[in-house]
Scaffold this motif. Structure first.
Motif, PDB file in Angstrom:
ATOM      1  N   PRO A 134       0.793  -1.233   0.000  1.00 34.01           N
ATOM      2  CA  PRO A 134       0.000   0.000   0.000  1.00 34.01           C
ATOM      3  C   PRO A 134       0.824   1.281   0.000  1.00 34.01           C
ATOM      4  O   PRO A 134       0.350   2.318  -0.467  1.00 34.01           O
ATOM      5  N   LEU A 135       2.049   1.228   0.509  1.00 31.31           N
ATOM      6  CA  LEU A 135       2.894   2.421   0.496  1.00 31.31           C
ATOM      7  C   LEU A 135       3.820   2.482  -0.714  1.00 31.31           C
ATOM      8  O   LEU A 135       4.402   3.529  -0.994  1.00 31.31           O
ATOM      9  N   ARG A 184      -6.260   5.277   2.586  1.00 26.84           N
ATOM     10  CA  ARG A 184      -5.019   5.534   1.849  1.00 26.84           C
ATOM     11  C   ARG A 184      -5.205   6.819   1.051  1.00 26.84           C
ATOM     12  O   ARG A 184      -6.214   6.976   0.353  1.00 26.84           O
ATOM     13  N   ARG A 192       2.569   9.081  -0.642  1.00 25.85           N
ATOM     14  CA  ARG A 192       1.366   8.392  -0.202  1.00 25.85           C
ATOM     15  C   ARG A 192       1.323   8.340   1.323  1.00 25.85           C
ATOM     16  O   ARG A 192       2.365   8.224   1.975  1.00 25.85           O
ATOM     17  N   VAL A 244      -0.862   6.335   4.567  1.00 31.05           N
ATOM     18  CA  VAL A 244      -1.774   5.246   4.923  1.00 31.05           C
ATOM     19  C   VAL A 244      -1.963   5.263   6.434  1.00 31.05           C
ATOM     20  O   VAL A 244      -0.993   5.327   7.194  1.00 31.05           O
TER      21      VAL A 244
END
Length: 668
Positions: free
Chosen positions: A439-440, A591, A599, A601
């Motif tokens: 996700p990152l 996110r 980014r 999260v």
């Protein structure tokens, strides 16, 4: 290339030998044909029959002698050129080097090899599986001596080997009538080869590598790019049992229990499966190959398409086969050597670009991508609902491509070097990940909202001796993750899935955790508040919502995402109260894509744990143990980044509740 790189004779000498071989072949054929025709051109008188029979026997003897002489000369020439050790000959037979001993015979490249092929029909010599020289000599002999033309002849069964030897030894006069092969090749009419990449399929983790196949363009499909019904798809996939469970299917694919299945089918059928059935965007990459290389690859496909070799999900798969085809016609290189642990389709595409093997690329949006484009851009009222029409023709969409081109992706492997602190205890961390995208991580080149990570190992070196915190002056395994993934299907998008709860996640790992049941237990040996390495399995199911402004003129999903996932957990370890705990709860998170390089999260996990009933009042049978985590990453470039992560245990009474680390991230 198809040209020889290993000749050891001067060009004039080689030309002389080739010319002599060619003349001998012509003389042999003409002598046999000429004498045979003279024997049947007139009706011999009975008194002359014995003389005619004798003459025929003499001509057959002479022809046989000529063939034997030609065979020996060609074998001698092949030895002088060391063709048995030529990369093309070895690759045409799937030979792999099994020995590194430096005996004189091995130095000449004639032994220390073994073919992956187990079918005896694949070889002419009985020793051919492990002796490239014996196979070469037997093949030359069979080519010259075999009088029977037709589909069962050596030349017809193995057109790629026959063609290559003709190029190396000057056997242009050896012709065979091969109706089966000729019909097969004429039907395909191969003029250009391209690699087709179907993006990773979020709702089927076994396809997380993505998939590649070969597009075979014909004269007709090149003349009209929309006429894909005149093109074919060369597909290498696993011939698995569709009745097997997902777990059995994955295990059998990983360990070669299934055979590979090489099929050639109409291209529209395969493309429609990806775009319409699976809703996977497709990219095609035209390969920079000569006409001669295209034809030789197809000859090799013909003689290997029915082998049914074991299919290994990581090494012998759809992507490795494409590299092997190219290596067969490019003996000066070795693309497959670039991969040792796994051959991943996206990595293969990037390697082809790096090697200058891609001419151009094209993008074909899936049906769901086109539907999302209409949501993003209401003015696109005339936009087609599919990239393929009912007549199996391509439809031009003129959309801005979604940002999932694997050429733009970061490399799969990742290493992180971090400095951090847990409460006041400092540590250094070294972490490795085999793939793919978290996700990152930078999302370009990967499916949007699909995160899959595998093969993660993190080691921490603590430096602290304070007794009230436990002895942290040691190296500790923080994490060993087999698989961790999430697939989000936002309910307000065209990719909302088949149900409201269509977002899901799964993890299988060993990880350090705090056991909240022990925080008041001073009777236990050791430090009651220390971490425990547990085996952990978790599954999530829930809902997600996307928001924000997607790229103009595209079918991109909105860049921001929030989610709520119900979760079930199970953990085992000697350090845990009763050796296990099971849990259920909810994970809430968001996110945010701050810009193209940054980014954020954030997530709060709220599990409720249960260990089973206990008579010890100092140990909790069940309890809540919420954890808050935050993370941010800034990309320095495509393969470098800076990452900041932190977590906080919301349950009181646990030592080491907060954990913060700053990391340098390198993808390779």
């Amino acid at each position: 290339m198809l040209s020889d790189k290993s000749a050891v004779l001067p060009k004039k000498a080689l030309y002389g030998l080739r010319k002599t071989a060619s003349h001998l072949a012509v003389a042999s054929v003409l002598a046999s044909l000429g004498l045979g025709l003279s024997a049947y051109a007139q009706d011999p008188k009975p008194a002359e029959s014995e003389k005619a029979d004798s003459s025929s026997l003499d001509s057959e003897t002479r022809a046989s002698s000529d063939r034997a002489q030609l065979t020996q000369q060609l074998i001698t020439l092949a030895k002088q050129k060391n063709l048995a050790a030529h990369p093309s000959w070895l690759r045409l037979h799937y030979y792999e080097q099994t020995s590194r001993q430096q005996s004189s015979r091995e130095q000449s490249g004639l032994s220390g090899y073994k073919s992956k092929i187990t079918h005896s029909d694949f070889f002419i010599s009985k020793a051919g599986k492990s002796d490239p020289q014996a196979e070469l000599e037997a093949f030359i002999t069979a080519t010259i001596e075999q009088s029977k033309d037709g589909d069962e002849s050596v030349a017809c069964r193995f057109p790629a080997r026959t063609y290559w030897l003709k190029q190396q030894l000057g056997l242009e006069q050896v012709e065979s009538d091969c109706p089966d092969f000729d019909t097969w090749l004429q039907k395909l009419d191969p003029k250009r080869l391209s690699v087709v990449f179907a993006e990773e399929y979020p709702d089927r983790p076994v396809s997380a590598f993505g998939h590649t196949l070969m597009l075979i363009d014909s004269t007709a499909s090149l003349a009209d790019p929309k006429a894909i019904d005149k093109a074919h798809a060369l597909n290498d996939t696993v011939a698995g049992n569709p009745d097997d469970s997902f777990i059995m299917y994955a295990i059998n694919s990983a360990f070669g229990s299934y055979a590979n299945d090489i099929t050639i089918e109409p291209y529209p059928q395969k493309l429609a499966d990806y775009l319409q059935k699976d809703n996977r965007d497709v990219w095609t990459y035209e390969l920079k190959l000569t006409d001669a290389e295209v034809q030789q690859i197809m000859r090799h496909v013909y003689e290997t398409k029915d082998l049914e070799l074991p299919y290994y999900f990581t090494l012998d798969n759809c992507a490795s086969e494409i590299l092997r085809y190219i290596d067969v016609v490019r003996p000066e290189g070795n693309l497959l050597e670039e991969f040792t642990l796994a051959v991943v389709p996206s990595d293969v595409i990037r390697l082809l670009q790096k090697e200058g093997l891609i001419n151009q690329q094209n993008y074909f949006p899936a049906d769901a991508t086109l539907a999302q484009a209409k949501l993003n851009n209401p003015q696109l009222t005339d936009l087609s609902s599919s990239s393929i029409d009912s007549n199996h023709q391509l439809v031009s969409t003129q959309l801005t491509p979604v940002d999932n081109n694997p050429l733009n992706a970061h490399s799969l492997q990742r290493v992180m070097v971090s400095a951090g602190a847990q409460d006041d205890t400092g540590y250094l961390s070294l972490a490795y990940r085999g793939g793919f995208n978290g996700p990152l991580d930078r999302p370009s080149g990967y499916p949007q909202n699909f995160h899959l990570e595998a093969g993660i190992v993190e080691l921490r070196a603590y430096a602290d001796d304070e007794k009230n915190k436990g002895n942290h002056n040691r190296v500790e395994l923080q994490e060993l993750t087999v698989l961790r993934g999430r697939s989000f299907n936002p309910i307000n998008t065209a990719r909302k899935g088949e149900s409201l709860l269509s977002s899901w996640g799964v993890n299988l790992q060993a990880i350090q955790v705090k056991d909240g049941s022990q925080m008041n237990d001073n009777s236990r040996s050791g430090d009651p508040d220390s971490s425990h390495l547990v085996g952990s399995f978790g599954y999530e199911k829930g809902v997600s919502v996307a928001f924000g402004t997607p790229a103009a003129g595209s079918g991109q999903l909105p860049p921001q995402l929030c989610y709520a996932m119900g979760t079930g957990l199970a953990q085992v370890s000697k350090g845990l109260h009763k050796g296990y705990r099971v849990g259920a709860g909810v994970n809430l998170g968001c996110r945010y894509q701050l810009n193209s390089n940054t980014r954020l999260v954030g997530e709060v996990q709220v599990p409720y744990w249960y260990h089973g009933s206990s008579d010890n009042d100092q140990l909790k049978d069940s309890y809540w143990q919420p954890i808050l985590s935050l993370g941010a990453q800034y990309d320095l470039d495509k393969n470098q980044a800076i990452r900041l992560k932190g977590s906080y245990e919301l349950q009181e009474g646990i030592e080491g509740r907060d954990d913060v680390q700053l990391a340098y991230v390198k993808y390779f």
